[in-house]
Scaffold this active site. Structure first.
Site, PDB file in Angstrom:
ATOM      1  N   GLY A 120       0.786  -1.227   0.000  1.00  0.00           N
ATOM      2  CA  GLY A 120       0.000   0.000   0.000  1.00  0.00           C
ATOM      3  C   GLY A 120       0.816   1.273   0.000  1.00  0.00           C
ATOM      4  O   GLY A 120       1.829   1.387  -0.710  1.00  0.00           O
ATOM      5  N   ALA A 152      -1.105   0.032   9.165  1.00  0.00           N
ATOM      6  CA  ALA A 152      -2.542  -0.232   9.273  1.00  0.00           C
ATOM      7  C   ALA A 152      -2.637  -1.599   9.924  1.00  0.00           C
ATOM      8  O   ALA A 152      -2.189  -2.588   9.350  1.00  0.00           O
ATOM      9  CB  ALA A 152      -3.196  -0.241   7.902  1.00  0.00           C
ATOM     10  N   TYR A 185      -7.110   9.629   6.248  1.00  0.00           N
ATOM     11  CA  TYR A 185      -8.153   9.658   5.221  1.00  0.00           C
ATOM     12  C   TYR A 185      -9.358  10.421   5.756  1.00  0.00           C
ATOM     13  O   TYR A 185      -9.640  10.374   6.952  1.00  0.00           O
ATOM     14  CB  TYR A 185      -8.566   8.222   4.838  1.00  0.00           C
ATOM     15  N   TYR A 236     -16.358   6.121   8.847  1.00  0.00           N
ATOM     16  CA  TYR A 236     -14.934   6.486   8.773  1.00  0.00           C
ATOM     17  C   TYR A 236     -14.642   7.747   9.602  1.00  0.00           C
ATOM     18  O   TYR A 236     -14.312   7.646  10.778  1.00  0.00           O
ATOM     19  CB  TYR A 236     -14.442   6.620   7.301  1.00  0.00           C
TER      20      TYR A 236
END
Ligand code: NAD
Length: 393
Positions: free
Chosen positions: A51, A139, A224, A234
């Site tokens: 990623g 993550a 994000y 989120y």
């Protein structure tokens, strides 16, 4: 052996070494095409195997000519079973870096632990003296606190009320209705413990105390925000609360260590982490279509090359009102978002492939594990055991 994809929910438990190598090579070509003047020369990437972290390592090496030290948690091959994708990505990256005369070493272990931090500090002291850029791109679903030994689990839940929306079963290509119960206070605290800024601060404290941070060092962690349709799960949910804590940590690091510490808000891309978030794969599929039409579609590598060149090292940072770098600017373009919002209520199982670019989503998902990559003969038997040349631990 012949390796085939074995998908379980939102992960693929096999990976193809040749496919992963080709994907990494493609990233290297993108990075080489854009050289960054005045970029960093000694770069530590925490979460460097897949990623955004992998693309950060590739950009540091091939756009900036930097030596890199990578930290990740990956599975080597054992008993004839393939290694994880991040392992094969690192094999390919390190081989390419070494061929180009660049230093590349890696540590496979728990980045949250004191031991891994100590190994990194020792390696920097011995091999480099100092590090001038630290990218924090972890993550993880869980973290063991190194002080107490207690393990915390993160979750992806709304806060305050139940969340109901449409989502996508990415295996079947079917639209689903999802409903997620709100997080408890403990869920929120645990997610902050795992994905918040505490561990980033511990890393920067450890590097600073050991005297291995260059005075001009920069550090960046990724975040994000996304569109309103994903906010309950989120931005306003448990993970968004953790990301707010990362913003707090950026300010604390800046003050404590007198260096540039930023949160960069990146665009939504297909990664192992994002495929686990409810609603997000459907949003990404619709987003892809709109961004391809506009000619602004980017993957991890294009994002990070732009971050390094246009924001961190050559252009202006262009911080938002909260002091964050916004490399999600093309995603959040009002025309793109308006187009996504128009499509969202109309999407059905029948028109999924017409109104969204689900085919691209699925292709990118398989490619994460080295499958469906052009130029790879998947019917050929391959050696699963591959060594990472600069593996320290
Ligand atoms: P990813 O799953 O592709 O990569 C995670 C990395 O962390 C891997 O290198 C993995 O090995 C490493 N890792 C996980 N647990 C570890 C541990 N305990 N010790 C050492 N290494 C460990 O994830 P990603 O999507 O690239 O996410 C990276 C960051 O980018 C996250 O902060 C995420 O929130 C952010 N981000 C992601 C997106 C997206 O759409 N994917 C968008 C914006 C921001």
């Amino acid at each position: 052996m012949i390796i085939e994809p074995k998908i379980r929910g939102f992960v693929c438990i096999t990976a193809h070494p040749e496919g992963c190598a080709k994907k990494v090579q493609k990233e290297i070509e993108v990075a080489k095409a854009t050289q960054v003047n005045g970029g960093p020369k000694k770069v530590l990437v925490i979460g460097s195997s897949t990623g955004y972290g992998l693309s950060s390592r590739v950009t540091a090496a091939f756009s900036c000519g930097a030596d890199t030290l990578g930290v990740f948690f990956e599975r080597p091959s054992s008993n004839g079973k393939p290694a994880s994708a991040g392992w094969y990505n690192t094999v390919a990256f390190e081989n390419a870096a070494l061929e180009s005369g660049l230093y590349a070493k890696s540590i496979n272990g728990d980045a949250f632990s004191d031991d891994v931090k100590a190994t990194v500090v020792e390696t920097i002291k011995k091999d480099w003296g100092q590090v001038d850029c630290v990218i924090y791109s972890l993550a993880s679903p869980r973290r063991t606190d190194p002080k107490t030994g207690e393990t915390f689990k993160s979750c992806l839940k709304p806060i305050g009320s139940e969340f109901k929306n449409r989502s996508l079963d990415t295996n079947k290509g079917e639209i689903l209705d999802v409903s997620i119960q709100p997080a408890s206070d403990e869920d929120i605290q645990n997610t902050v413990k795992v994905m918040g800024g505490e561990d980033w601060e511990l890393w920067m404290d450890a590097l600073s105390e050991a005297g291995v941070l260059a005075s001009e060092a920069k550090t960046v962690a990724y975040s994000y925000i996304g569109p309103e349709v994903t906010w309950p799960v989120y931005k306003n949910g448990t993970i968004g609360t953790a990301k707010l804590d990362v913003e707090r940590a950026a300010k604390a690091i800046q003050e404590r260590h007198q260096l540039e510490a930023f949160v960069s808000v990146n665009k939504a891309v297909v990664t192992q982490a994002s495929s686990a978030i409810p609603v997000v794969p459907l949003y990404i599929s619709i987003l892809f279509k709109e961004m391809v039409v506009k000619g602004t579609h980017e993957g991890c590598i294009e994002q990070i090359v732009r971050l390094f060149k246009d924001r961190l090292y050559e252009g202006a940072l262009q911080l938002d009102s909260e002091g964050r770098i916004r490399i999600d600017d093309w995603e959040m373009n009002p025309e793109v978002q308006e187009a996504v919002a128009q499509v969202w209520p109309k999407i059905t199982n029948e028109n999924l492939r017409e109104l969204s670019d689900f085919d691209r989503y699925q292709k990118e998902f398989l490619e994460l594990f080295g499958f469906g990559v052009e130029g790879v003969n998947y019917s050929e038997s391959v050696e699963v055991e591959r060594a990472i040349p600069g593996l320290i631990a």
